[in-house]
Design a protein around this motif. Structure first.
Motif, PDB file in Angstrom:
ATOM      1  N   GLY A 108       0.801  -1.224   0.000  1.00 25.58           N
ATOM      2  CA  GLY A 108       0.000   0.000   0.000  1.00 25.58           C
ATOM      3  C   GLY A 108       0.833   1.273   0.000  1.00 25.58           C
ATOM      4  N   VAL A 109       2.064   1.180  -0.507  1.00 21.07           N
ATOM      5  CA  VAL A 109       2.973   2.341  -0.513  1.00 21.07           C
ATOM      6  C   VAL A 109       2.340   3.536  -1.226  1.00 21.07           C
ATOM      7  CG1 VAL A 109       5.222   3.186  -1.341  1.00 21.07           C
ATOM      8  CG2 VAL A 109       5.018   0.854  -0.445  1.00 21.07           C
ATOM      9  N   THR A 110       1.598   3.251  -2.309  1.00 20.48           N
ATOM     10  CA  THR A 110       1.091   4.346  -3.143  1.00 20.48           C
ATOM     11  C   THR A 110      -0.372   4.691  -2.842  1.00 20.48           C
ATOM     12  OG1 THR A 110       0.590   2.757  -4.895  1.00 20.48           O
ATOM     13  CG2 THR A 110       2.711   3.879  -5.015  1.00 20.48           C
ATOM     14  N   ASP A 111      -0.909   4.181  -1.724  1.00 19.96           N
ATOM     15  CA  ASP A 111      -2.259   4.568  -1.289  1.00 19.96           C
ATOM     16  C   ASP A 111      -2.297   6.057  -0.934  1.00 19.96           C
ATOM     17  OD1 ASP A 111      -2.805   1.911  -1.494  1.00 19.96           O
ATOM     18  OD2 ASP A 111      -3.190   1.571   0.644  1.00 19.96           O
ATOM     19  N   MET A 112      -3.494   6.582  -0.850  1.00 18.37           N
ATOM     20  CA  MET A 112      -3.666   7.990  -0.489  1.00 18.37           C
ATOM     21  C   MET A 112      -2.988   8.311   0.844  1.00 18.37           C
ATOM     22  SD  MET A 112      -7.331   9.866  -0.602  1.00 18.37           S
ATOM     23  CE  MET A 112      -7.959   8.739  -1.819  1.00 18.37           C
ATOM     24  N   GLU A 113      -3.022   7.332   1.781  1.00 20.94           N
ATOM     25  CA  GLU A 113      -2.403   7.546   3.085  1.00 20.94           C
ATOM     26  C   GLU A 113      -0.988   6.967   3.117  1.00 20.94           C
ATOM     27  OE1 GLU A 113      -5.074   5.536   2.611  1.00 20.94           O
ATOM     28  OE2 GLU A 113      -6.730   6.927   3.039  1.00 20.94           O
ATOM     29  N   GLY A 114      -0.504   6.453   1.992  1.00 29.40           N
ATOM     30  CA  GLY A 114       0.781   5.754   1.954  1.00 29.40           C
ATOM     31  C   GLY A 114       1.974   6.695   1.975  1.00 29.40           C
ATOM     32  N   GLU A 115       3.172   6.073   1.969  1.00 30.03           N
ATOM     33  CA  GLU A 115       4.411   6.856   2.018  1.00 30.03           C
ATOM     34  C   GLU A 115       4.605   7.660   0.740  1.00 30.03           C
ATOM     35  OE1 GLU A 115       7.658   3.967   2.676  1.00 30.03           O
ATOM     36  OE2 GLU A 115       5.994   2.757   3.484  1.00 30.03           O
ATOM     37  N   PHE A 116       4.125   7.120  -0.385  1.00 29.93           N
ATOM     38  CA  PHE A 116       4.338   7.791  -1.665  1.00 29.93           C
ATOM     39  C   PHE A 116       3.060   7.673  -2.498  1.00 29.93           C
ATOM     40  CE2 PHE A 116       5.944   7.723  -6.144  1.00 29.93           C
ATOM     41  CZ  PHE A 116       6.319   9.051  -6.172  1.00 29.93           C
ATOM     42  N   PRO A 117       2.088   8.553  -2.223  1.00 25.86           N
ATOM     43  CA  PRO A 117       0.789   8.416  -2.897  1.00 25.86           C
ATOM     44  C   PRO A 117       0.860   8.643  -4.405  1.00 25.86           C
ATOM     45  CG  PRO A 117       0.804  10.323  -1.400  1.00 25.86           C
ATOM     46  CD  PRO A 117       2.120   9.638  -1.237  1.00 25.86           C
ATOM     47  N   VAL A 118       0.215   7.749  -5.154  1.00 23.96           N
ATOM     48  CA  VAL A 118       0.139   7.866  -6.607  1.00 23.96           C
ATOM     49  C   VAL A 118      -1.337   7.854  -7.022  1.00 23.96           C
ATOM     50  CG1 VAL A 118       0.723   6.797  -8.824  1.00 23.96           C
ATOM     51  CG2 VAL A 118       2.376   6.751  -6.957  1.00 23.96           C
ATOM     52  N   ASN A 119      -1.729   8.827  -7.793  1.00 20.47           N
ATOM     53  CA  ASN A 119      -3.089   8.952  -8.329  1.00 20.47           C
ATOM     54  C   ASN A 119      -4.193   8.919  -7.268  1.00 20.47           C
ATOM     55  OD1 ASN A 119      -1.707   9.021 -10.684  1.00 20.47           O
ATOM     56  ND2 ASN A 119      -2.885   7.447 -11.723  1.00 20.47           N
ATOM     57  N   PRO A 120      -4.101   9.812  -6.274  1.00 17.75           N
ATOM     58  CA  PRO A 120      -5.190   9.888  -5.297  1.00 17.75           C
ATOM     59  C   PRO A 120      -6.528  10.271  -5.933  1.00 17.75           C
ATOM     60  CG  PRO A 120      -3.667  11.742  -5.048  1.00 17.75           C
ATOM     61  CD  PRO A 120      -3.015  10.766  -5.968  1.00 17.75           C
ATOM     62  N   SER A 121      -6.492  10.847  -7.117  1.00 19.30           N
ATOM     63  CA  SER A 121      -7.726  11.246  -7.818  1.00 19.30           C
ATOM     64  C   SER A 121      -8.524  10.050  -8.329  1.00 19.30           C
ATOM     65  CB  SER A 121      -7.365  12.114  -9.024  1.00 19.30           C
ATOM     66  OG  SER A 121      -6.649  11.341  -9.975  1.00 19.30           O
ATOM     67  N   GLY A 122      -7.880   8.868  -8.345  1.00 19.15           N
ATOM     68  CA  GLY A 122      -8.509   7.717  -8.986  1.00 19.15           C
ATOM     69  C   GLY A 122      -7.871   7.418 -10.338  1.00 19.15           C
ATOM     70  N   GLY A 123      -7.168   8.411 -10.872  1.00 15.15           N
ATOM     71  CA  GLY A 123      -6.372   8.176 -12.074  1.00 15.15           C
ATOM     72  C   GLY A 123      -7.179   7.960 -13.332  1.00 15.15           C
ATOM     73  N   VAL A 124      -6.468   7.492 -14.342  1.00 15.16           N
ATOM     74  CA  VAL A 124      -7.043   7.339 -15.678  1.00 15.16           C
ATOM     75  C   VAL A 124      -7.971   6.127 -15.747  1.00 15.16           C
ATOM     76  CG1 VAL A 124      -6.469   7.181 -18.135  1.00 15.16           C
ATOM     77  CG2 VAL A 124      -4.923   8.383 -16.577  1.00 15.16           C
ATOM     78  N   VAL A 125      -7.693   5.099 -14.933  1.00 16.72           N
ATOM     79  CA  VAL A 125      -8.580   3.925 -14.963  1.00 16.72           C
ATOM     80  C   VAL A 125      -9.974   4.258 -14.442  1.00 16.72           C
ATOM     81  CG1 VAL A 125      -6.859   2.083 -14.917  1.00 16.72           C
ATOM     82  CG2 VAL A 125      -7.673   3.043 -12.762  1.00 16.72           C
ATOM     83  N   ALA A 126     -10.095   5.371 -13.711  1.00 23.20           N
ATOM     84  CA  ALA A 126     -11.425   5.787 -13.253  1.00 23.20           C
ATOM     85  C   ALA A 126     -12.040   6.846 -14.162  1.00 23.20           C
ATOM     86  CB  ALA A 126     -11.345   6.315 -11.818  1.00 23.20           C
ATOM     87  N   THR A 127     -11.196   7.630 -14.827  1.00 24.20           N
ATOM     88  CA  THR A 127     -11.681   8.785 -15.587  1.00 24.20           C
ATOM     89  C   THR A 127     -10.793   9.004 -16.795  1.00 24.20           C
ATOM     90  OG1 THR A 127     -12.273   9.813 -13.466  1.00 24.20           O
ATOM     91  CG2 THR A 127     -12.235  11.249 -15.410  1.00 24.20           C
ATOM     92  N   ASN A 128     -11.336   8.867 -18.002  1.00 25.49           N
ATOM     93  CA  ASN A 128     -10.468   9.080 -19.163  1.00 25.49           C
ATOM     94  C   ASN A 128     -11.156   9.791 -20.328  1.00 25.49           C
ATOM     95  OD1 ASN A 128      -8.195   9.025 -20.754  1.00 25.49           O
ATOM     96  ND2 ASN A 128      -8.515   6.946 -21.481  1.00 25.49           N
ATOM     97  N   PRO A 129     -11.404  11.111 -20.170  1.00 25.04           N
ATOM     98  CA  PRO A 129     -11.827  11.885 -21.335  1.00 25.04           C
ATOM     99  C   PRO A 129     -10.561  12.256 -22.113  1.00 25.04           C
ATOM    100  CG  PRO A 129     -11.888  13.242 -19.346  1.00 25.04           C
ATOM    101  CD  PRO A 129     -11.317  11.917 -18.957  1.00 25.04           C
ATOM    102  N   ILE A 130     -10.156  11.437 -23.063  1.00 19.95           N
ATOM    103  CA  ILE A 130      -8.769  11.306 -23.530  1.00 19.95           C
ATOM    104  C   ILE A 130      -8.007  12.612 -23.707  1.00 19.95           C
ATOM    105  CG2 ILE A 130      -7.328  10.380 -25.391  1.00 19.95           C
ATOM    106  CD1 ILE A 130      -9.265   8.075 -25.592  1.00 19.95           C
ATOM    107  N   GLY A 131      -8.539  13.531 -24.520  1.00 20.04           N
ATOM    108  CA  GLY A 131      -7.809  14.788 -24.741  1.00 20.04           C
ATOM    109  C   GLY A 131      -7.581  15.565 -23.465  1.00 20.04           C
ATOM    110  N   ALA A 132      -8.483  15.442 -22.498  1.00 21.19           N
ATOM    111  CA  ALA A 132      -8.373  16.181 -21.235  1.00 21.19           C
ATOM    112  C   ALA A 132      -7.602  15.416 -20.171  1.00 21.19           C
ATOM    113  CB  ALA A 132      -9.773  16.508 -20.709  1.00 21.19           C
TER     114      ALA A 132
END
Ligand SMILES: [Zn+2]
Lengths: 385, 160
Positions: free
Chosen positions: A312-336
């Motif tokens: 869980g290193v990259t969790d929102m509460e983790g040592e090194f958070p990655v994609n706390p927004s949910g990232g592209v797998v949750a939201t992908n309006p491609i050009g944006a």
């Protein structure tokens, strides 16, 4: 670089599968209004407008001809940019360049995609080399199935690890008011989702989203006048590889992801990215990309990414958070999508991400975008100069 | 306040057809002619770095020099470098036709070290592994048109 630049306003739409209630220009305008409101500016304050989308997904090839009302470019200079998955990041970089050049004090950047109006996989396949490999193209799914297969074979990672990161992404998305897919997923849900091509399952891929994003970028002097919380754009790079005709998804150490991140770290004296960067918003059209690419970004050692997923290193509460927004797998309006990485990273630096603000205090944020399958854009955002 | 009736949103269908024709140029053109006429695969060689360019082309992207006419005939044998089996319905982007499922696509590294993406004859994923030796199966001469599909698929000839 002549002028230092900052992000002084961000905006995005509530991303959805379909938006028949607005046309393309109206969609862009939602993000533009949100970014101007955030910056507490009006269009009168804007000196230039840069915009972009992946035009072949809507079938319109000069959107800027008729989008001037929505993006506010009437009687103003600007340009439209299309660079695949990186479009939103390239549009942002163009706005940074405009402001850094000293020619423009305040620049608006707008990016959008309305995927409910075309066939994205057909559009994506049509970017393959027409004579050499378009006939066999399988869109992003085929490419990332290869990434997953190679990563499993090379590192001993299991399918569960992809599921862990997918659940992490969903937790972020569920807390992000703008995210598209909010599914309350369990590991089992991911493991049982429909197989597309091994090891790629439906929930491993990004959705087709409709949405827009916008940034207001300003020169140092104007930025300090506009806001008490400017987000400094410390650096931005784009790295191209050789033609996608000969390029392979699965050769570690030879990718533009690796080269772009190494370059931006070197230029900014970063030797331990996961310690010196506080949050990353990376571009992962598939969760296999996130898993396999931690090492490409030099976040971890080769083959260590799946262990990070376990811990869980990259969790929102983790040592090194990655994609706390949910990232592209949750939201992908491609050009944006690539601009949303920068919008979200800026919110994290400001401390304004709300329920998905990471636990770790954020002074430095890192974003990436990946496009055309053989180039990468990386940016570094900071709280202070 | 009275409740607003839900609004009807109109969507305009655009069933667009856009035909194109792409020039292959002298280098790729020669490759496709050889493939069509003699079922042979060609690469050309960079005079500076010495690597084979496949598909053949005019300029080496890494050295920025003109590559020229140093042609090398490639073996039609190689190994499976990576593969995936497509089970999701998809169209051929050149024709719009639905592809027959399932089908495996693989990166095949030819004996000379260059790679291409193509189909495998074997559709059972349990029988496909990285490192398998494969050989190109060409369409008969009268069916070959000078395109990558002149190779029907790659056939497994030997396990790793
Ligand atoms: Zn060369």
């Amino acid at each position: 670089m002549a002028e230092r630049v900052a992000i002084v306003g961000v905006g995005q739409t509530y991303h959805r599968s379909r938006r028949p209630d607005v046309n393309q220009v109206e969609l862009m305008n939602e993000a533009v209004r949100a970014a101007l409101d955030d910056a507490q500016l009006t269009l009168r304050d804007i000196d230039a407008v840069v915009m972009g989308n992946m035009e072949l997904f809507e079938g319109n090839y000069l959107v800027d001809m008729w989008a001037s009302d929505g993006i506010g470019s009437y009687l103003k200079p600007g340009m439209k940019i299309t660079t695949g998955g990186t479009t939103g990041a390239t549009v942002s970089c163009a706005a940074f360049n405009h402001a850094a050049s000293g020619l423009f004090d305040v620049v608006l950047a707008v990016a959008f995609e309305k995927q409910d109006e075309g066939d994205t996989t057909a559009g994506l396949n049509s970017v393959s080399d027409p004579l050499w490999r378009r006939w066999i193209a399988t869109g992003a799914m085929g490419a990332f199935a290869r990434v997953g297969r190679d990563y499993i074979r090379r590192t001993g990672c299991k399918e569960e690890h992809a599921a862990m990161l997918r659940v992490k992404a969903d937790k972020g998305a569920c807390r992000n008011p703008y995210a598209h897919l909010k599914l309350n997923l369990t590991i089992e849900d991911v493991m049982n989702s429909r197989m597309l091509m091994w090891p790629m399952r439906l929930l491993h891929m990004c959705p087709t989203s409709v949405g827009a994003a916008a940034l207001v970028v300003a020169s140092e002097k104007r930025a300090k006048q506009i806001t008490k919380k400017p987000v400094w754009v410390k650096d931005w790079v784009t790295v191209h590889e050789e033609s996608a005709t000969t390029w392979s998804m699965v050769r570690p150490g030879e990718t533009s992801l690796e080269k772009a991140s190494r370059l931006i770290y070197q230029r900014n004296g970063i030797t331990k990215p996961a310690e010196e960067i506080d949050v990353a918003e990376i571009y992962e059209p598939s969760i296999w990309g996130e898993l396999a690419w931690y090492e490409q970004y030099h976040f971890c050692e080769p083959g260590e990414g799946w262990r990070w997923a376990e811990k869980g290193v990259t969790d929102m509460e983790g040592e090194f958070p990655v994609n706390p927004s949910g990232g592209v797998v949750a939201t992908n309006p491609i050009g944006a999508t690539a601009m949303i990485r920068i919008v979200e990273a800026a919110l994290q630096v400001r401390g304004d991400a709300g329920e998905h603000q990471v636990s770790r205090p954020v002074r430095t944020a890192f974003t990436t975008a990946w496009g055309g399958s053989n180039w990468t854009v990386a940016t570094l955002l900071t709280k202070s100069l | 306040m009275t409740e607003k009736p839900s609004e009807e949103f109109l969507v305009m269908p655009i069933p667009l057809e856009l035909p194109f024709q792409w020039a292959a140029g002298p280098y790729l053109g020669r490759f496709f002619r050889e493939l069509r006429d003699n079922a042979r695969l060609l690469a050309n060689k960079c005079p500076q770095c010495g690597r084979l360019l496949f598909p053949p082309r005019q300029v080496c992207a890494q050295c920025h020099v003109k590559v020229g006419e140093d042609w090398v005939e490639l073996s039609d044998k190689g190994v499976v470098e990576d593969f995936t089996v497509v089970v999701e319905p998809m169209s051929d982007p050149s024709t719009g036709e639905r592809r027959t499922l399932p089908y495996p696509t693989a990166t095949i590294r030819l004996e000379e070290g260059v790679s291409l993406i193509h189909y495998l004859e074997e559709t059972d994923s349990a029988k496909i592994r990285e490192g398998l030796k494969v050989q190109a199966v060409f369409k008969p001469r009268e069916k070959r048109k000078g395109e990558m599909r002149d190779i029907l698929y790659f056939r497994i000839v030997e396990g790793p």
